[in-house]
Write a protein that holds these residues in place. Structure first.
Motif, PDB file in Angstrom:
ATOM      1  N   LEU A  12       0.757  -1.291   0.015  1.00  0.00           N
ATOM      2  CA  LEU A  12      -0.032  -0.152  -0.108  1.00  0.00           C
ATOM      3  C   LEU A  12       0.771   1.327   0.108  1.00  0.00           C
ATOM      4  CD1 LEU A  12      -2.746  -0.918   2.433  1.00  0.00           C
ATOM      5  CD2 LEU A  12      -2.890  -0.882  -0.081  1.00  0.00           C
ATOM      6  N   LYS A  13       1.925   1.311   0.989  1.00  0.00           N
ATOM      7  CA  LYS A  13       2.679   2.469   0.875  1.00  0.00           C
ATOM      8  C   LYS A  13       3.503   2.710  -0.427  1.00  0.00           C
ATOM      9  CE  LYS A  13       6.756   4.404   3.137  1.00  0.00           C
ATOM     10  NZ  LYS A  13       7.453   4.799   1.921  1.00  0.00           N
ATOM     11  N   ASP A  14       4.049   1.711  -0.984  1.00  0.00           N
ATOM     12  CA  ASP A  14       4.956   1.859  -2.366  1.00  0.00           C
ATOM     13  C   ASP A  14       3.991   2.075  -3.577  1.00  0.00           C
ATOM     14  OD1 ASP A  14       6.919   0.990  -0.843  1.00  0.00           O
ATOM     15  OD2 ASP A  14       7.239  -1.176  -1.782  1.00  0.00           O
ATOM     16  N   ALA A  15       2.663   1.624  -3.434  1.00  0.00           N
ATOM     17  CA  ALA A  15       1.753   1.898  -4.700  1.00  0.00           C
ATOM     18  C   ALA A  15       1.443   3.444  -4.395  1.00  0.00           C
ATOM     19  CB  ALA A  15       0.428   1.204  -4.392  1.00  0.00           C
ATOM     20  N   THR A  16       1.044   3.775  -3.314  1.00  0.00           N
ATOM     21  CA  THR A  16       0.669   5.319  -2.950  1.00  0.00           C
ATOM     22  C   THR A  16       1.852   6.214  -3.454  1.00  0.00           C
ATOM     23  OG1 THR A  16       0.903   5.193  -0.691  1.00  0.00           O
ATOM     24  CG2 THR A  16      -1.263   4.926  -1.582  1.00  0.00           C
ATOM     25  N   ASP A  17       3.015   5.961  -2.908  1.00  0.00           N
ATOM     26  CA  ASP A  17       4.356   6.584  -3.265  1.00  0.00           C
ATOM     27  C   ASP A  17       4.602   6.670  -4.656  1.00  0.00           C
ATOM     28  OD1 ASP A  17       4.679   6.890  -0.440  1.00  0.00           O
ATOM     29  OD2 ASP A  17       6.551   5.436  -0.249  1.00  0.00           O
ATOM     30  N   ALA A  18       4.213   5.554  -5.517  1.00  0.00           N
ATOM     31  CA  ALA A  18       4.232   5.740  -6.913  1.00  0.00           C
ATOM     32  C   ALA A  18       3.160   6.468  -7.554  1.00  0.00           C
ATOM     33  CB  ALA A  18       4.327   4.027  -7.370  1.00  0.00           C
ATOM     34  N   ASP A  38      -5.097   6.925   1.040  1.00  0.00           N
ATOM     35  CA  ASP A  38      -4.805   6.813   2.642  1.00  0.00           C
ATOM     36  C   ASP A  38      -4.645   5.422   2.811  1.00  0.00           C
ATOM     37  OD1 ASP A  38      -5.305   6.360   5.395  1.00  0.00           O
ATOM     38  OD2 ASP A  38      -6.108   8.286   5.548  1.00  0.00           O
ATOM     39  N   THR A  39      -3.414   5.015   3.200  1.00  0.00           N
ATOM     40  CA  THR A  39      -2.931   3.536   3.359  1.00  0.00           C
ATOM     41  C   THR A  39      -3.599   2.953   4.526  1.00  0.00           C
ATOM     42  OG1 THR A  39      -0.672   4.048   4.471  1.00  0.00           O
ATOM     43  CG2 THR A  39      -0.850   3.731   2.209  1.00  0.00           C
ATOM     44  N   LYS A  40      -3.882   3.825   5.623  1.00  0.00           N
ATOM     45  CA  LYS A  40      -4.513   3.180   6.832  1.00  0.00           C
ATOM     46  C   LYS A  40      -5.926   2.979   6.700  1.00  0.00           C
ATOM     47  CE  LYS A  40      -5.062   4.286  11.608  1.00  0.00           C
ATOM     48  NZ  LYS A  40      -4.640   5.005  12.808  1.00  0.00           N
ATOM     49  N   LEU A  41      -6.443   3.858   5.707  1.00  0.00           N
ATOM     50  CA  LEU A  41      -8.116   3.221   5.476  1.00  0.00           C
ATOM     51  C   LEU A  41      -8.079   2.251   4.457  1.00  0.00           C
ATOM     52  CD1 LEU A  41      -9.724   6.834   5.330  1.00  0.00           C
ATOM     53  CD2 LEU A  41      -9.869   5.267   7.092  1.00  0.00           C
ATOM     54  N   ALA A  42      -7.056   2.137   3.554  1.00  0.00           N
ATOM     55  CA  ALA A  42      -7.136   0.850   2.681  1.00  0.00           C
ATOM     56  C   ALA A  42      -6.885  -0.216   3.411  1.00  0.00           C
ATOM     57  CB  ALA A  42      -5.950   1.199   1.759  1.00  0.00           C
ATOM     58  N   LEU A  43      -6.048  -0.420   4.304  1.00  0.00           N
ATOM     59  CA  LEU A  43      -5.706  -1.702   5.070  1.00  0.00           C
ATOM     60  C   LEU A  43      -6.862  -1.961   6.132  1.00  0.00           C
ATOM     61  CD1 LEU A  43      -3.615  -3.770   5.993  1.00  0.00           C
ATOM     62  CD2 LEU A  43      -3.021  -2.110   7.786  1.00  0.00           C
ATOM     63  N   GLY A  86       1.818  -5.853 -14.648  1.00  0.00           N
ATOM     64  CA  GLY A  86       3.158  -5.705 -14.492  1.00  0.00           C
ATOM     65  C   GLY A  86       3.802  -5.156 -13.148  1.00  0.00           C
ATOM     66  N   TRP A  87       3.132  -3.905 -12.944  1.00  0.00           N
ATOM     67  CA  TRP A  87       3.669  -3.378 -11.487  1.00  0.00           C
ATOM     68  C   TRP A  87       3.631  -4.294 -10.168  1.00  0.00           C
ATOM     69  CZ3 TRP A  87       2.376  -1.865  -6.507  1.00  0.00           C
ATOM     70  CH2 TRP A  87       3.198  -1.012  -6.155  1.00  0.00           C
ATOM     71  N   MET A  88       2.662  -4.890 -10.321  1.00  0.00           N
ATOM     72  CA  MET A  88       2.543  -5.884  -9.093  1.00  0.00           C
ATOM     73  C   MET A  88       3.520  -7.050  -9.292  1.00  0.00           C
ATOM     74  SD  MET A  88       0.568  -5.883  -6.585  1.00  0.00           S
ATOM     75  CE  MET A  88       0.996  -7.236  -5.348  1.00  0.00           C
ATOM     76  N   ASP A  89       3.657  -7.447 -10.459  1.00  0.00           N
ATOM     77  CA  ASP A  89       4.914  -8.485 -10.639  1.00  0.00           C
ATOM     78  C   ASP A  89       6.071  -8.023 -10.166  1.00  0.00           C
ATOM     79  OD1 ASP A  89       5.589 -11.288 -11.556  1.00  0.00           O
ATOM     80  OD2 ASP A  89       6.536 -10.112 -13.390  1.00  0.00           O
ATOM     81  N   ALA A  90       6.480  -6.925 -10.741  1.00  0.00           N
ATOM     82  CA  ALA A  90       7.862  -6.166 -10.371  1.00  0.00           C
ATOM     83  C   ALA A  90       7.779  -5.814  -8.978  1.00  0.00           C
ATOM     84  CB  ALA A  90       8.022  -4.809 -11.216  1.00  0.00           C
ATOM     85  N   TRP A  91       6.635  -5.471  -8.259  1.00  0.00           N
ATOM     86  CA  TRP A  91       6.750  -5.379  -6.906  1.00  0.00           C
ATOM     87  C   TRP A  91       6.980  -6.678  -6.091  1.00  0.00           C
ATOM     88  CZ3 TRP A  91       4.396  -6.941  -2.447  1.00  0.00           C
ATOM     89  CH2 TRP A  91       4.532  -6.245  -1.191  1.00  0.00           C
ATOM     90  N   CYS A  92       6.546  -7.731  -6.420  1.00  0.00           N
ATOM     91  CA  CYS A  92       6.476  -9.083  -5.709  1.00  0.00           C
ATOM     92  C   CYS A  92       7.903  -9.443  -5.900  1.00  0.00           C
ATOM     93  CB  CYS A  92       5.419  -9.772  -6.314  1.00  0.00           C
ATOM     94  SG  CYS A  92       3.772  -9.697  -5.512  1.00  0.00           S
ATOM     95  N   ASN A  93       8.452  -9.433  -7.139  1.00  0.00           N
ATOM     96  CA  ASN A  93       9.587  -9.722  -7.119  1.00  0.00           C
ATOM     97  C   ASN A  93      10.763  -9.007  -6.430  1.00  0.00           C
ATOM     98  OD1 ASN A  93       9.230 -11.727  -9.217  1.00  0.00           O
ATOM     99  ND2 ASN A  93       9.369 -10.404 -10.928  1.00  0.00           N
ATOM    100  N   ALA A  94      10.361  -7.606  -6.299  1.00  0.00           N
ATOM    101  CA  ALA A  94      11.563  -7.190  -5.501  1.00  0.00           C
ATOM    102  C   ALA A  94      11.418  -7.316  -4.076  1.00  0.00           C
ATOM    103  CB  ALA A  94      11.106  -5.559  -5.855  1.00  0.00           C
ATOM    104  N   ASN A  95       9.977  -7.592  -3.540  1.00  0.00           N
ATOM    105  CA  ASN A  95       9.768  -7.576  -2.089  1.00  0.00           C
ATOM    106  C   ASN A  95       9.619  -8.929  -1.488  1.00  0.00           C
ATOM    107  OD1 ASN A  95       9.615  -4.328  -1.234  1.00  0.00           O
ATOM    108  ND2 ASN A  95       8.558  -4.635  -3.194  1.00  0.00           N
TER     109      ASN A  95
END
Length: 101
Positions: A12-18, A38-43, A86-95
């Protein structure tokens, strides 16, 4: 005690930061429980049910999506049960995959 939501919080943080908008919904986008950055409300929305979808959007278009099962306590990597885009795939690979190595 294991933090089973650590990857979801980071996602959530990385997605909103992007610059993405988060859409949390029980279905595939219809009648969302939360839309915004808002990452807190999303969570809070993503953990309100046994399973939820997170749509990651830019300019109203879905860039990636993730299927979230918040009650998985034994393995934090499995809370993000499935994903696409693609964004989610890259995120999962990196994290997530980097942490497992």
């Amino acid at each position: 005690m294991s933090d089973n939501l650590k990857y979801v919080r980071q996602l959530l943080k990385d997605a909103t930061d992007a610059g993405f908008t988060l859409v949390c919904t029980y279905g595939h986008g219809e009648d969302p429980d939360y839309t915004g950055t808002d990452t807190k409300l999303a969570l809070e929305a993503l953990t309100a049910c046994d399973e939820m979808y997170l749509l990651i959007k830019r300019d109203g278009n879905t860039v990636s999506r993730a299927f979230i099962i918040p009650d998985v306590v034994s393995d934090p990597e499995e809370v993000i049960a499935d994903y696409a885009g693609g964004w989610m795939d890259a995120w999962c690979n990196a994290n997530v995959r980097e942490a497992a190595i």
